[in-house]
Design an enzyme around this catalytic site. Structure first.
Site, PDB file in Angstrom:
ATOM      1  N   GLY A  43      50.692  44.255  47.167  1.00  0.00           N
ATOM      2  CA  GLY A  43      49.406  44.709  47.684  1.00  0.00           C
ATOM      3  C   GLY A  43      49.558  45.418  49.014  1.00  0.00           C
ATOM      4  O   GLY A  43      50.409  45.053  49.838  1.00  0.00           O
TER       5      GLY A  43
ATOM      6  N   GLY B  84      47.722  45.939  34.454  1.00  0.00           N
ATOM      7  CA  GLY B  84      48.906  46.540  35.067  1.00  0.00           C
ATOM      8  C   GLY B  84      50.134  45.722  34.739  1.00  0.00           C
ATOM      9  O   GLY B  84      50.169  45.001  33.736  1.00  0.00           O
TER      10      GLY B  84
ATOM     11  N   ARG C  69      40.331  50.810  35.505  1.00  0.00           N
ATOM     12  CA  ARG C  69      39.850  52.153  35.837  1.00  0.00           C
ATOM     13  C   ARG C  69      39.793  53.058  34.618  1.00  0.00           C
ATOM     14  O   ARG C  69      38.942  53.931  34.510  1.00  0.00           O
ATOM     15  CB  ARG C  69      40.754  52.777  36.904  1.00  0.00           C
ATOM     16  CG  ARG C  69      40.520  52.240  38.302  1.00  0.00           C
ATOM     17  CD  ARG C  69      41.514  52.790  39.290  1.00  0.00           C
ATOM     18  NE  ARG C  69      42.868  52.311  39.015  1.00  0.00           N
ATOM     19  CZ  ARG C  69      43.924  52.579  39.767  1.00  0.00           C
ATOM     20  NH1 ARG C  69      43.793  53.349  40.828  1.00  0.00           N
ATOM     21  NH2 ARG C  69      45.109  52.088  39.467  1.00  0.00           N
TER      22      ARG C  69
ATOM     23  N   PRO D 276      41.333  53.354  30.132  1.00  0.00           N
ATOM     24  CA  PRO D 276      42.077  52.727  29.031  1.00  0.00           C
ATOM     25  C   PRO D 276      43.581  52.935  29.191  1.00  0.00           C
ATOM     26  O   PRO D 276      44.023  53.954  29.729  1.00  0.00           O
ATOM     27  CB  PRO D 276      41.548  53.462  27.790  1.00  0.00           C
ATOM     28  CG  PRO D 276      40.255  54.061  28.201  1.00  0.00           C
ATOM     29  CD  PRO D 276      40.381  54.380  29.656  1.00  0.00           C
TER      30      PRO D 276
ATOM     31  N   ILE E 255      44.175  35.643  40.386  1.00  0.00           N
ATOM     32  CA  ILE E 255      45.480  35.672  41.047  1.00  0.00           C
ATOM     33  C   ILE E 255      45.678  37.018  41.752  1.00  0.00           C
ATOM     34  O   ILE E 255      46.798  37.370  42.108  1.00  0.00           O
ATOM     35  CB  ILE E 255      46.634  35.391  40.058  1.00  0.00           C
ATOM     36  CG1 ILE E 255      46.582  36.304  38.820  1.00  0.00           C
ATOM     37  CG2 ILE E 255      46.591  33.945  39.594  1.00  0.00           C
ATOM     38  CD1 ILE E 255      47.417  37.521  38.894  1.00  0.00           C
TER      39      ILE E 255
ATOM     40  N   HIS F 164      47.906  30.635  47.614  1.00  0.00           N
ATOM     41  CA  HIS F 164      48.497  31.964  47.437  1.00  0.00           C
ATOM     42  C   HIS F 164      50.018  31.868  47.263  1.00  0.00           C
ATOM     43  O   HIS F 164      50.793  32.389  48.068  1.00  0.00           O
ATOM     44  CB  HIS F 164      48.142  32.878  48.611  1.00  0.00           C
ATOM     45  CG  HIS F 164      48.253  34.341  48.260  1.00  0.00           C
ATOM     46  ND1 HIS F 164      47.543  35.332  48.915  1.00  0.00           N
ATOM     47  CD2 HIS F 164      48.992  34.988  47.324  1.00  0.00           C
ATOM     48  CE1 HIS F 164      47.839  36.505  48.401  1.00  0.00           C
ATOM     49  NE2 HIS F 164      48.720  36.323  47.434  1.00  0.00           N
ATOM     50  N   ILE F 165      50.426  31.243  46.159  1.00  0.00           N
ATOM     51  CA  ILE F 165      51.856  31.006  45.914  1.00  0.00           C
ATOM     52  C   ILE F 165      52.351  31.748  44.668  1.00  0.00           C
ATOM     53  O   ILE F 165      53.348  31.355  44.065  1.00  0.00           O
ATOM     54  CB  ILE F 165      52.158  29.504  45.786  1.00  0.00           C
ATOM     55  CG1 ILE F 165      51.283  28.851  44.696  1.00  0.00           C
ATOM     56  CG2 ILE F 165      51.951  28.805  47.127  1.00  0.00           C
ATOM     57  CD1 ILE F 165      51.681  27.419  44.369  1.00  0.00           C
ATOM     58  N   GLY F 166      51.665  32.843  44.314  1.00  0.00           N
ATOM     59  CA  GLY F 166      52.019  33.572  43.094  1.00  0.00           C
ATOM     60  C   GLY F 166      53.473  33.983  43.010  1.00  0.00           C
ATOM     61  O   GLY F 166      54.086  33.920  41.943  1.00  0.00           O
TER      62      GLY F 166
END
Length: 328
Positions: free
Chosen positions: A84, A162, A185, A187, A243, A293-295
């Protein structure tokens, strides 16, 4: 012989050893860092970045106009140890001709694993069940005691198909999910074909899904996407998992949906703010599982992220192609 002028690099936190070792080996750089696992105070960050040629930051470090001004004209590269980039003032960075590196792909599988863990933990009510064992609530076998919701023959809606969204769907298939829906956003027929996933509107995804997993980026279009209207469209038996980023969800509306029975349960790995205050209303609910927040939190993934962030930074400073550069 004239001495070689070193490039100043500032690192906003202690980073895992593989990334730190790469920076330490860089003979053309002088590396300073905030020697703590805790976030660097704003004033210390401004002091540390002043005159720096490169900045290695984390997603908790807000790189805005004020910080860029404090850095000065030397700053050429920002490398973030994250996928991110919503903590970066990208338009301002672009104006100044600063290159940006980030760390996609390397945390896809780890984050998808966490999403699966959180989904199963939430829908099968594992924290509640563990507490019942500890507090003496486990007395005898009862037909409907601690019942949750199963994935077999279910419809799963994924917001954001994604890399991570696809990895989650790939892991869900063996659980016998009957149908996948997705929104975004636009297909993505090529990616969706693997799961026979159908592109639908957000309201339709909310209305038809038994489980909803939010895996999209935070953008102006997705900020507050999951709000009162969204939750009112969901089934009363549906389970919601986020997530992505906390700001995609209106947490007041989520609290209302959970307490009123509009939806069955929620699992969150991201919140607003982070950390979530210990007196936050969501933390009082049995049907809301919240993680810190441990992804991407495996030793291997965090080391790989730190190494990629370091290599992005060094390549950018040397005028070379970055392993993973964000195109501005």
């Amino acid at each position: 012989m004239r001495p070689v002028r070193l490039m100043k690099v500032f690192v906003t936190r202690r980073i895992p050893p593989e990334g730190w070792a790469a920076l330490a080996r860089a003979a053309d750089c002088e590396v300073e860092h905030w020697d703590s696992d805790e976030p660097i105070p704003a004033k210390e960050l401004e002091r540390g970045v002043a005159g720096a040629h490169g900045l290695l930051c984390l997603l908790t470090d807000r790189v805005d106009k004020r910080l860029l001004d404090a850095a000065g004209s030397n700053l050429r590269v920002i490398s973030t140890m994250s996928v991110g980039v919503d903590h970066l003032a990208l338009e301002e960075i672009k104006k100044r001709g600063i290159r940006v590196g980030y760390t996609p792909d390397v945390l896809t599988d780890t984050t998808a694993e966490l999403a699966m863990s959180l989904l199963l933990t939430t829908c099968r009510r594992l924290p509640e069940a563990m507490e019942e064992v500890k507090n003496g609530g486990w007395s005898s076998w009862k037909p409907l005691w601690m019942c949750g919701y199963g994935l077999t023959q279910s419809t799963v809606g994924i917001i954001g198909l994604g890399r991570i969204g696809q990895a989650i769907a790939r892991r869900l298939k063996p659980f016998g999910v009957q149908r996948f829906l997705y929104t975004g956003r636009q297909p993505r027929p090529q990616e969706a074909a693997e799961f026979q996933a159908e592109f639908v509107s957000t309201p339709r995804l909310a209305a038809e899904s038994d489980f909803i997993i939010v895996a999209c980026s935070l953008t102006p279009a997705t900020k507050g996407l999951c709000n009162k209207d969204f939750f009112q469209q969901m089934k009363s038996t549906a389970v919601f998992v986020n997530i992505s980023r906390g700001e995609v969800v209106n947490q007041d509306d989520l609290y209302e949906a959970l307490t009123s029975g509009q939806i069955a349960a929620a699992g969150l790995d991201v919140t607003t703010p982070e950390p979530l205050p210990t007196d936050h209303p969501l933390l009082t609910l049995k049907n809301c599982v919240i993680l810190p927040h441990i992804g991407s939190a495996t030793y291997g993934t965090r080391n790989t992220m730190s190494l990629l962030a370091a290599n992005n930074l060094l390549a950018g400073l040397r005028g070379e192609p970055m392993p993973r550069e964000l195109k501005l």
